[in-house]
Scaffold this motif. Structure first.
Motif, PDB file in Angstrom:
ATOM      1  N   LYS A   1       0.800  -1.232   0.000  1.00  0.00           N
ATOM      2  CA  LYS A   1       0.000   0.000   0.000  1.00  0.00           C
ATOM      3  C   LYS A   1       0.832   1.281   0.000  1.00  0.00           C
ATOM      4  CE  LYS A   1      -4.144  -1.893   0.293  1.00  0.00           C
ATOM      5  NZ  LYS A   1      -4.835  -2.183   1.536  1.00  0.00           N
ATOM      6  N   PHE A   2       2.085   1.190   0.418  1.00  0.00           N
ATOM      7  CA  PHE A   2       2.922   2.388   0.548  1.00  0.00           C
ATOM      8  C   PHE A   2       4.284   2.150  -0.111  1.00  0.00           C
ATOM      9  CE2 PHE A   2      -0.058   2.096   4.066  1.00  0.00           C
ATOM     10  CZ  PHE A   2      -0.715   3.325   3.966  1.00  0.00           C
ATOM     11  N   PRO A   3       5.009   3.213  -0.442  1.00  0.00           N
ATOM     12  CA  PRO A   3       6.289   3.038  -1.132  1.00  0.00           C
ATOM     13  C   PRO A   3       7.258   2.178  -0.313  1.00  0.00           C
ATOM     14  CG  PRO A   3       5.627   5.354  -1.174  1.00  0.00           C
ATOM     15  CD  PRO A   3       4.689   4.651  -0.234  1.00  0.00           C
TER      16      PRO A   3
ATOM     17  N   ALA B   1      11.313   8.650  -3.307  1.00  0.00           N
ATOM     18  CA  ALA B   1      11.072   7.202  -3.306  1.00  0.00           C
ATOM     19  C   ALA B   1       9.578   6.874  -3.339  1.00  0.00           C
ATOM     20  CB  ALA B   1      11.729   6.565  -2.092  1.00  0.00           C
ATOM     21  N   GLY B   2       8.749   7.884  -3.628  1.00  0.00           N
ATOM     22  CA  GLY B   2       7.302   7.692  -3.699  1.00  0.00           C
ATOM     23  C   GLY B   2       6.577   8.478  -2.625  1.00  0.00           C
ATOM     24  N   GLN B   3       5.503   9.162  -3.017  1.00  0.00           N
ATOM     25  CA  GLN B   3       4.698   9.958  -2.078  1.00  0.00           C
ATOM     26  C   GLN B   3       5.565  10.957  -1.296  1.00  0.00           C
ATOM     27  OE1 GLN B   3       2.181   7.379   0.309  1.00  0.00           O
ATOM     28  NE2 GLN B   3       1.610   6.143  -1.453  1.00  0.00           N
TER      29      GLN B   3
ATOM     30  N   THR C   1      10.408   2.734   2.799  1.00  0.00           N
ATOM     31  CA  THR C   1      10.382   4.147   3.210  1.00  0.00           C
ATOM     32  C   THR C   1       9.881   4.224   4.646  1.00  0.00           C
ATOM     33  OG1 THR C   1       8.094   4.484   2.442  1.00  0.00           O
ATOM     34  CG2 THR C   1       9.872   4.975   0.870  1.00  0.00           C
ATOM     35  N   MET C   2      10.129   5.346   5.292  1.00  0.00           N
ATOM     36  CA  MET C   2       9.666   5.507   6.665  1.00  0.00           C
ATOM     37  C   MET C   2       8.142   5.434   6.739  1.00  0.00           C
ATOM     38  SD  MET C   2      12.297   5.496   8.562  1.00  0.00           S
ATOM     39  CE  MET C   2      11.263   5.615  10.019  1.00  0.00           C
ATOM     40  N   LYS C   3       7.456   5.926   5.719  1.00  0.00           N
ATOM     41  CA  LYS C   3       5.995   5.844   5.722  1.00  0.00           C
ATOM     42  C   LYS C   3       5.546   4.380   5.736  1.00  0.00           C
ATOM     43  CE  LYS C   3       3.276   8.760   3.542  1.00  0.00           C
ATOM     44  NZ  LYS C   3       2.561   9.513   2.466  1.00  0.00           N
ATOM     45  N   ALA C   4       6.183   3.542   4.932  1.00  0.00           N
ATOM     46  CA  ALA C   4       5.837   2.117   4.884  1.00  0.00           C
ATOM     47  C   ALA C   4       6.122   1.439   6.220  1.00  0.00           C
ATOM     48  CB  ALA C   4       6.603   1.420   3.767  1.00  0.00           C
TER      49      ALA C   4
ATOM     50  N   THR D   1      12.508   2.346  -7.950  1.00  0.00           N
ATOM     51  CA  THR D   1      11.762   2.807  -6.767  1.00  0.00           C
ATOM     52  C   THR D   1      11.830   4.313  -6.522  1.00  0.00           C
ATOM     53  OG1 THR D   1      13.659   2.286  -5.350  1.00  0.00           O
ATOM     54  CG2 THR D   1      11.968   0.590  -5.585  1.00  0.00           C
ATOM     55  N   THR D   2      12.587   5.043  -7.342  1.00  0.00           N
ATOM     56  CA  THR D   2      12.666   6.499  -7.161  1.00  0.00           C
ATOM     57  C   THR D   2      12.529   7.208  -8.505  1.00  0.00           C
ATOM     58  OG1 THR D   2      15.037   6.965  -7.520  1.00  0.00           O
ATOM     59  CG2 THR D   2      14.434   6.000  -5.391  1.00  0.00           C
ATOM     60  N   ASN D   3      12.578   8.530  -8.459  1.00  0.00           N
ATOM     61  CA  ASN D   3      12.522   9.325  -9.694  1.00  0.00           C
ATOM     62  C   ASN D   3      13.919   9.588 -10.259  1.00  0.00           C
ATOM     63  OD1 ASN D   3      13.364  11.027  -7.667  1.00  0.00           O
ATOM     64  ND2 ASN D   3      12.150  12.783  -8.348  1.00  0.00           N
TER      65      ASN D   3
END
Length: 238
Positions: A13-15, A76-78, A18-21, A56-58
């Protein structure tokens, strides 16, 4: 109880990585997470799966060709940056989660990476909550010799005859097989020999249920909420 480890964090559900994941992993009810470590040009430990940042990144190019300062500029997303391992450890210091660190040194040998990871684990006093794993079993053996207080586990892509014996021979307390290489009899024998078994990457509900009923020490999954629901369902029926 089978522990739930979120593969690269809550990556369905999340990148990933990453810390968000990772934060969302805790919110989903998982007991821990799995992440991957590589090294920058100037020796910083960064959390990313691929040797290249392209998928996984831009950005484009190899992790090893960027400095720590440069690699933080990529998305790395979002709008999440590639985390440093010390960022994750700072966060882990505020909770009780388990963390499986995979050394990603199959393609590039990243000289000194094991020592740096172990030193950081000790600095943050996380020895009892870390598992060091790799497809590179030389790294696993070295880590065990350098830091016998930290658990290690070789990763197995295919079936291995009596894998609990192999784990014991390299002084690991567990191993991480592809879930297809973890039939019930292997699970049973491993546990009887006090060797933990944590299959990856388990995303199918019926496979989750099979492995949990067989008593797997943990499963590594992209979807911790799905795994949590399966585990709760087994509890209610038992």
């Amino acid at each position: 109880m089978t522990i739930i480890l979120a593969h690269r964090g809550y990556s369905s559900k999340f990148p990933e990585n990453t810390m968000k994941a990772f934060v969302k992993t805790a919110e989903a009810g998982a007991e821990g997470l799995e992440l991957d470590v590589q090294m920058t040009k100037d020796g910083e430990l960064v959390v990313i799966h691929d040797e290249k940042i392209d998928r996984t990144t831009n950005g484009k190019g190899y992790v090893k060709d960027y400095t720590a300062k440069e690699i933080r500029k990529f998305d790395a997303g979002q709008k999440e940056p590639i985390p440093f391992l010390k960022d994750v450890f700072t966060w882990l210091s505020g909770n009780s989660m388990i963390c499986n660190i995979e050394f990603k040194n199959g393609l590039f040998p990243y000289k000194g990476m094991e020592d740096k990871v172990i030193s950081l684990v000790r600095e943050y006093q996380l020895e009892k909550r870390i598992i060091l794993s790799s497809f590179n079993h030389y790294s696993v053996v070295y880590a065990n010799q350098f830091a016998p207080e930290i658990e290690t586990a070789p990763i197995l892509a295919e079936g291995l005859y009596m894998p609990w014996i192999y784990a014991q021979s390299i002084r690991s307390k567990g191993f991480h097989p592809n879930f297809k290489a973890a039939p019930n009899e292997i699970i049973k024998q491993s546990l009887e020999h006090n060797i933990a078994i944590r299959p990856y990457t388990v995303n199918n509900e019926s496979e989750m249920e099979r492995l949990m009923k067989a008593g797997c020490s943990a499963i590594i999954t992209d979807d911790p909420i799905k795994a949590f629901k399966v585990r709760e369902g087994i509890k209610k029926r038992s």
